[in-house]
Design a protein around this motif. Structure first.
Motif, short mmCIF file in Angstrom:
data_model
loop_
_atom_site.label_atom_id
_atom_site.label_comp_id
_atom_site.label_asym_id
_atom_site.label_seq_id
_atom_site.Cartn_x
_atom_site.Cartn_y
_atom_site.Cartn_z
N CYS A 42 27.70 40.04 34.32
CA CYS A 42 28.68 40.14 35.40
C CYS A 42 27.94 40.54 36.68
O CYS A 42 27.26 41.57 36.71
CB CYS A 42 29.75 41.16 35.07
N LEU A 43 28.08 39.71 37.70
CA LEU A 43 27.47 40.00 38.99
C LEU A 43 28.48 40.69 39.89
O LEU A 43 29.69 40.51 39.72
CB LEU A 43 27.00 38.70 39.64
N PHE A 44 28.02 41.43 40.85
CA PHE A 44 28.84 42.15 41.81
C PHE A 44 29.60 43.31 41.19
O PHE A 44 30.63 43.74 41.71
CB PHE A 44 29.81 41.24 42.58
N ASN A 45 29.12 43.83 40.07
CA ASN A 45 29.64 45.09 39.55
C ASN A 45 28.74 46.19 40.08
O ASN A 45 27.52 46.04 40.13
CB ASN A 45 29.57 45.14 38.02
N SER A 47 26.71 49.62 39.70
CA SER A 47 26.03 50.23 38.57
C SER A 47 26.75 51.52 38.15
O SER A 47 27.51 52.11 38.93
CB SER A 47 24.58 50.56 38.93
N ASN A 48 26.49 51.96 36.93
CA ASN A 48 27.07 53.22 36.44
C ASN A 48 26.68 54.38 37.35
O ASN A 48 27.48 55.28 37.60
CB ASN A 48 26.66 53.49 35.00
N GLN A 49 25.43 54.38 37.83
CA GLN A 49 24.96 55.45 38.71
C GLN A 49 25.73 55.45 40.03
O GLN A 49 26.10 56.50 40.56
CB GLN A 49 23.45 55.32 38.98
N PHE A 50 25.96 54.27 40.58
CA PHE A 50 26.72 54.16 41.83
C PHE A 50 28.14 54.66 41.63
O PHE A 50 28.66 55.44 42.43
CB PHE A 50 26.74 52.69 42.27
N VAL A 51 28.79 54.22 40.54
CA VAL A 51 30.17 54.63 40.25
C VAL A 51 30.24 56.14 40.08
O VAL A 51 31.12 56.81 40.64
CB VAL A 51 30.71 53.91 39.00
N TYR A 62 37.46 56.22 45.23
CA TYR A 62 36.61 55.36 44.42
C TYR A 62 36.71 55.66 42.94
O TYR A 62 36.51 56.77 42.53
CB TYR A 62 35.15 55.46 44.86
N SER A 63 36.99 54.62 42.15
CA SER A 63 36.94 54.77 40.70
C SER A 63 36.23 53.59 40.04
O SER A 63 36.31 53.44 38.84
CB SER A 63 38.35 54.94 40.14
N GLY A 64 35.52 52.74 40.83
CA GLY A 64 34.63 51.68 40.40
C GLY A 64 35.21 50.71 39.41
O GLY A 64 36.37 50.75 39.17
N PRO A 65 34.44 49.79 38.83
CA PRO A 65 33.11 49.35 39.22
C PRO A 65 33.10 48.01 39.96
O PRO A 65 32.04 47.52 40.29
CB PRO A 65 32.42 49.18 37.87
N PHE A 66 34.27 47.39 40.20
CA PHE A 66 34.29 46.07 40.80
C PHE A 66 34.30 46.13 42.32
O PHE A 66 34.77 47.08 42.91
CB PHE A 66 35.50 45.27 40.32
#
Length: 81
Positions: A42-45, A47-51, A62-66
């Motif tokens: 999946c592109l444009f997700n 990362s877990n670190q960013f979220v 913010y609650s990510g990841p899309f």
């Protein structure tokens, strides 16, 4: 390749402007979230670190990841089938 796009729920769409001059447009009603699925990737997700970082910094936004089409990023509870 699959372009996965979900509209933001209508009850979350807020009018723009200042009272009494609030308005809605096609842009608000097409607000949503997206990603590209290429094979099993999946592109444009985000990362877990960013979220993790941004959900701690801005938990109300913010609650990510899309990727969010217009406004602040939010979580989609639906998976690509």
């Amino acid at each position: 390749m699959l372009f996965d796009f979900d509209l933001r729920p209508i009850e979350e769409i807020q009018p723009w402007g200042n009272p009494p001059h609030l308005s809605l447009s096609w842009f608000g009603f097409t607000d949503g979230f997206y990603r590209l699925q290429v094979g099993s990737e999946c592109l444009f997700n985000y990362s877990n670190q960013f979220v993790e970082h941004w959900s701690q910094q801005l938990p109300h936004l913010y609650s990510g990841p899309f990727v969010d089409y217009y406004g602040e990023p939010r979580k989609i509870d639906q998976a690509v089938s």
